[in-house]
Design a protein around this motif. Sequence first.
Motif, PDB file in Angstrom:
ATOM      1  N   ILE A  57       0.864  -1.178   0.000  1.00 13.74           N
ATOM      2  CA  ILE A  57       0.000   0.000   0.000  1.00 13.74           C
ATOM      3  C   ILE A  57       0.900   1.226   0.000  1.00 13.74           C
ATOM      4  CG2 ILE A  57      -1.810   1.296   1.190  1.00 13.74           C
ATOM      5  CD1 ILE A  57      -2.641  -1.350   2.552  1.00 13.74           C
ATOM      6  N   VAL A  58       0.688   2.100  -0.977  1.00 11.24           N
ATOM      7  CA  VAL A  58       1.417   3.365  -1.050  1.00 11.24           C
ATOM      8  C   VAL A  58       0.441   4.462  -0.647  1.00 11.24           C
ATOM      9  CG1 VAL A  58       2.784   4.917  -2.479  1.00 11.24           C
ATOM     10  CG2 VAL A  58       2.818   2.447  -2.937  1.00 11.24           C
ATOM     11  N   PHE A  59       0.793   5.210   0.401  1.00 14.48           N
ATOM     12  CA  PHE A  59      -0.065   6.267   0.922  1.00 14.48           C
ATOM     13  C   PHE A  59       0.288   7.595   0.262  1.00 14.48           C
ATOM     14  CE2 PHE A  59       0.485   3.356   4.682  1.00 14.48           C
ATOM     15  CZ  PHE A  59      -0.800   2.835   4.660  1.00 14.48           C
ATOM     16  N   GLY A  60      -0.726   8.349  -0.138  1.00 17.29           N
ATOM     17  CA  GLY A  60      -0.495   9.653  -0.747  1.00 17.29           C
ATOM     18  C   GLY A  60      -1.425  10.703  -0.181  1.00 17.29           C
ATOM     19  N   THR A  61      -0.868  11.876   0.096  1.00 20.61           N
ATOM     20  CA  THR A  61      -1.660  12.959   0.672  1.00 20.61           C
ATOM     21  C   THR A  61      -1.056  14.303   0.315  1.00 20.61           C
ATOM     22  OG1 THR A  61      -2.445  13.945   2.768  1.00 20.61           O
ATOM     23  CG2 THR A  61      -0.330  12.798   2.829  1.00 20.61           C
ATOM     24  N   PRO A  62      -1.894  15.325   0.164  1.00 21.75           N
ATOM     25  CA  PRO A  62      -1.319  16.661   0.127  1.00 21.75           C
ATOM     26  C   PRO A  62      -0.805  17.017   1.518  1.00 21.75           C
ATOM     27  CG  PRO A  62      -3.725  16.761  -0.065  1.00 21.75           C
ATOM     28  CD  PRO A  62      -3.348  15.325   0.009  1.00 21.75           C
ATOM     29  N   THR A  63       0.139  17.929   1.575  1.00 23.61           N
ATOM     30  CA  THR A  63       0.565  18.468   2.863  1.00 23.61           C
ATOM     31  C   THR A  63      -0.183  19.770   3.076  1.00 23.61           C
ATOM     32  OG1 THR A  63       2.757  17.468   2.755  1.00 23.61           O
ATOM     33  CG2 THR A  63       2.510  19.369   4.202  1.00 23.61           C
ATOM     34  N   TYR A  64      -1.024  19.778   4.090  1.00 26.06           N
ATOM     35  CA  TYR A  64      -1.774  20.968   4.472  1.00 26.06           C
ATOM     36  C   TYR A  64      -1.345  21.368   5.879  1.00 26.06           C
ATOM     37  CZ  TYR A  64      -5.083  19.994   0.639  1.00 26.06           C
ATOM     38  OH  TYR A  64      -5.664  19.758  -0.591  1.00 26.06           O
ATOM     39  N   MET A  65      -0.951  22.603   6.052  1.00 29.13           N
ATOM     40  CA  MET A  65      -0.572  23.113   7.365  1.00 29.13           C
ATOM     41  C   MET A  65       0.465  22.208   8.041  1.00 29.13           C
ATOM     42  SD  MET A  65      -2.258  25.825   7.207  1.00 29.13           S
ATOM     43  CE  MET A  65      -1.915  26.520   8.802  1.00 29.13           C
ATOM     44  N   PHE A  96       3.977   9.383  -0.521  1.00 28.59           N
ATOM     45  CA  PHE A  96       4.306  10.582  -1.282  1.00 28.59           C
ATOM     46  C   PHE A  96       3.377  11.713  -0.859  1.00 28.59           C
ATOM     47  CE2 PHE A  96       1.095   8.290  -3.584  1.00 28.59           C
ATOM     48  CZ  PHE A  96       0.236   9.248  -4.094  1.00 28.59           C
ATOM     49  N   THR A  97       3.845  12.945  -1.101  1.00 28.92           N
ATOM     50  CA  THR A  97       3.043  14.111  -0.742  1.00 28.92           C
ATOM     51  C   THR A  97       3.368  15.285  -1.652  1.00 28.92           C
ATOM     52  OG1 THR A  97       2.295  15.489   1.122  1.00 28.92           O
ATOM     53  CG2 THR A  97       4.660  14.989   1.005  1.00 28.92           C
ATOM     54  N   ASN A  98       2.496  16.262  -1.661  1.00 33.02           N
ATOM     55  CA  ASN A  98       2.611  17.441  -2.510  1.00 33.02           C
ATOM     56  C   ASN A  98       2.188  18.668  -1.711  1.00 33.02           C
ATOM     57  OD1 ASN A  98       2.720  18.742  -5.294  1.00 33.02           O
ATOM     58  ND2 ASN A  98       0.621  19.206  -4.704  1.00 33.02           N
ATOM     59  N   SER A  99       2.879  19.774  -1.931  1.00 30.89           N
ATOM     60  CA  SER A  99       2.439  21.040  -1.328  1.00 30.89           C
ATOM     61  C   SER A  99       2.755  22.183  -2.275  1.00 30.89           C
ATOM     62  CB  SER A  99       3.115  21.268   0.031  1.00 30.89           C
ATOM     63  OG  SER A  99       4.489  21.575  -0.144  1.00 30.89           O
ATOM     64  N   GLY A 100       2.266  23.367  -1.931  1.00 32.72           N
ATOM     65  CA  GLY A 100       2.460  24.532  -2.781  1.00 32.72           C
ATOM     66  C   GLY A 100       3.862  25.101  -2.732  1.00 32.72           C
ATOM     67  N   SER A 101       4.550  24.950  -1.627  1.00 38.34           N
ATOM     68  CA  SER A 101       5.899  25.506  -1.530  1.00 38.34           C
ATOM     69  C   SER A 101       6.930  24.393  -1.659  1.00 38.34           C
ATOM     70  CB  SER A 101       6.074  26.259  -0.210  1.00 38.34           C
ATOM     71  OG  SER A 101       5.925  25.382   0.876  1.00 38.34           O
ATOM     72  N   LYS A 102       8.168  24.801  -1.879  1.00 40.70           N
ATOM     73  CA  LYS A 102       9.227  23.813  -2.103  1.00 40.70           C
ATOM     74  C   LYS A 102       9.409  22.902  -0.887  1.00 40.70           C
ATOM     75  CE  LYS A 102      10.740  25.374  -6.170  1.00 40.70           C
ATOM     76  NZ  LYS A 102       9.612  26.227  -6.543  1.00 40.70           N
ATOM     77  N   SER A 103       9.388  23.481   0.302  1.00 39.36           N
ATOM     78  CA  SER A 103       9.473  22.672   1.518  1.00 39.36           C
ATOM     79  C   SER A 103       8.066  22.339   1.999  1.00 39.36           C
ATOM     80  CB  SER A 103      10.244  23.401   2.620  1.00 39.36           C
ATOM     81  OG  SER A 103      10.087  22.713   3.846  1.00 39.36           O
ATOM     82  N   PHE A 148      14.107  14.576  -1.413  1.00 39.02           N
ATOM     83  CA  PHE A 148      13.521  13.790  -0.331  1.00 39.02           C
ATOM     84  C   PHE A 148      14.079  12.371  -0.349  1.00 39.02           C
ATOM     85  CE2 PHE A 148      10.612  17.285  -0.408  1.00 39.02           C
ATOM     86  CZ  PHE A 148      10.211  17.409   0.909  1.00 39.02           C
ATOM     87  N   PHE A 149      14.109  11.739   0.794  1.00 41.23           N
ATOM     88  CA  PHE A 149      14.609  10.374   0.909  1.00 41.23           C
ATOM     89  C   PHE A 149      13.531   9.424   1.436  1.00 41.23           C
ATOM     90  CE2 PHE A 149      18.284  13.104   1.098  1.00 41.23           C
ATOM     91  CZ  PHE A 149      19.201  12.462   0.299  1.00 41.23           C
ATOM     92  N   LEU A 150      12.734   9.884   2.384  1.00 41.82           N
ATOM     93  CA  LEU A 150      11.749   9.039   3.049  1.00 41.82           C
ATOM     94  C   LEU A 150      10.656   8.571   2.097  1.00 41.82           C
ATOM     95  CD1 LEU A 150      11.541   8.076   5.967  1.00 41.82           C
ATOM     96  CD2 LEU A 150      10.064  10.029   6.439  1.00 41.82           C
ATOM     97  N   GLY A 151      10.284   9.440   1.192  1.00 42.39           N
ATOM     98  CA  GLY A 151       9.256   9.158   0.196  1.00 42.39           C
ATOM     99  C   GLY A 151       9.376  10.184  -0.907  1.00 42.39           C
ATOM    100  N   ALA A 152       8.385  10.263  -1.765  1.00 43.72           N
ATOM    101  CA  ALA A 152       8.421  11.237  -2.856  1.00 43.72           C
ATOM    102  C   ALA A 152       7.756  12.541  -2.409  1.00 43.72           C
ATOM    103  CB  ALA A 152       7.715  10.680  -4.086  1.00 43.72           C
ATOM    104  N   GLY A 153       8.460  13.637  -2.640  1.00 43.44           N
ATOM    105  CA  GLY A 153       7.914  14.957  -2.340  1.00 43.44           C
ATOM    106  C   GLY A 153       7.745  15.739  -3.624  1.00 43.44           C
ATOM    107  N   ALA A 154       6.586  16.348  -3.800  1.00 40.97           N
ATOM    108  CA  ALA A 154       6.286  17.129  -5.002  1.00 40.97           C
ATOM    109  C   ALA A 154       5.873  18.544  -4.610  1.00 40.97           C
ATOM    110  CB  ALA A 154       5.173  16.458  -5.798  1.00 40.97           C
ATOM    111  N   GLN A 155       6.017  19.457  -5.547  1.00 41.21           N
ATOM    112  CA  GLN A 155       5.634  20.855  -5.329  1.00 41.21           C
ATOM    113  C   GLN A 155       4.844  21.341  -6.538  1.00 41.21           C
ATOM    114  OE1 GLN A 155       7.092  23.706  -7.166  1.00 41.21           O
ATOM    115  NE2 GLN A 155       5.703  25.089  -6.100  1.00 41.21           N
ATOM    116  N   THR A 156       3.718  21.963  -6.268  1.00 42.14           N
ATOM    117  CA  THR A 156       2.895  22.527  -7.324  1.00 42.14           C
ATOM    118  C   THR A 156       2.497  23.942  -6.944  1.00 42.14           C
ATOM    119  OG1 THR A 156       1.969  20.321  -7.688  1.00 42.14           O
ATOM    120  CG2 THR A 156       0.860  22.148  -8.755  1.00 42.14           C
ATOM    121  N   ASP A 157       2.705  24.882  -7.838  1.00 43.22           N
ATOM    122  CA  ASP A 157       2.271  26.248  -7.566  1.00 43.22           C
ATOM    123  C   ASP A 157       0.787  26.255  -7.231  1.00 43.22           C
ATOM    124  OD1 ASP A 157       4.812  27.212  -8.054  1.00 43.22           O
ATOM    125  OD2 ASP A 157       4.402  27.618 -10.174  1.00 43.22           O
TER     126      ASP A 157
END
Length: 197
Positions: A57-65, A96-103, A148-157
């Motif tokens: 199972i691969v868990f995916g979520t946006p990063t919010y706050m 994996f996760t995605n957020s609006g800013s680079k970090s 990132f090393f722990l999982g995949a990190g993405a950034q989207t404006d």
Amino acid sequence: MNRPAVVVAYHSGWGHTAVLAEAVADGARQADATATALAVDNITESDWAALDGADAIVFGTPTYMGNVSAGFQTFAEATSGRCVQGSWQDKVAAGFTNSGSKSGDKLHALTSLVVLAAQHHMHWVNLGLGPGWSSTTASEEDLNRLGFFLGAGAQTDTDVGADRMHDSDVRTCRQLGGRVADVTAQLLAGRLVTSRR
């Protein structure tokens, strides 16, 4: 031996994480696994059965706050009965996760996914890539451009749609899916050998 069954369990607030989830599933399929991307905000009994029957199972979520989304957390809390029963014990996990800013404090969200997997006694698979875009000869088109090393990190404006995800991030998630499929196949092969002793 059967092909590994991978389920990508994700929440997507604006469609960006859904694009990444499909990339993870595509990468797993390219590595000869069966793979399904499953949105967890409207989960059904057949979805739960697919999760219970998966090898990974691969868990995916946006990063919010600085953490996983409320939609993903609702799903995580709904797994508590399975946690007590050990339903997902020894399955492979990744995230994996995605957020609006680079970090965007994405590392914290990934850590939350690792803890969820650990509570279920799953085997966490890291990204398996070195950091891209980290020298004068590198490019933001490199895999793992955010390092990132722990999982995949993405950034989207924050002002672009899901159709404008960064290509490097999509390819990095595809790479994660392939890695999960490969590691899961290795684990299943090892179990087959030990079961014959």
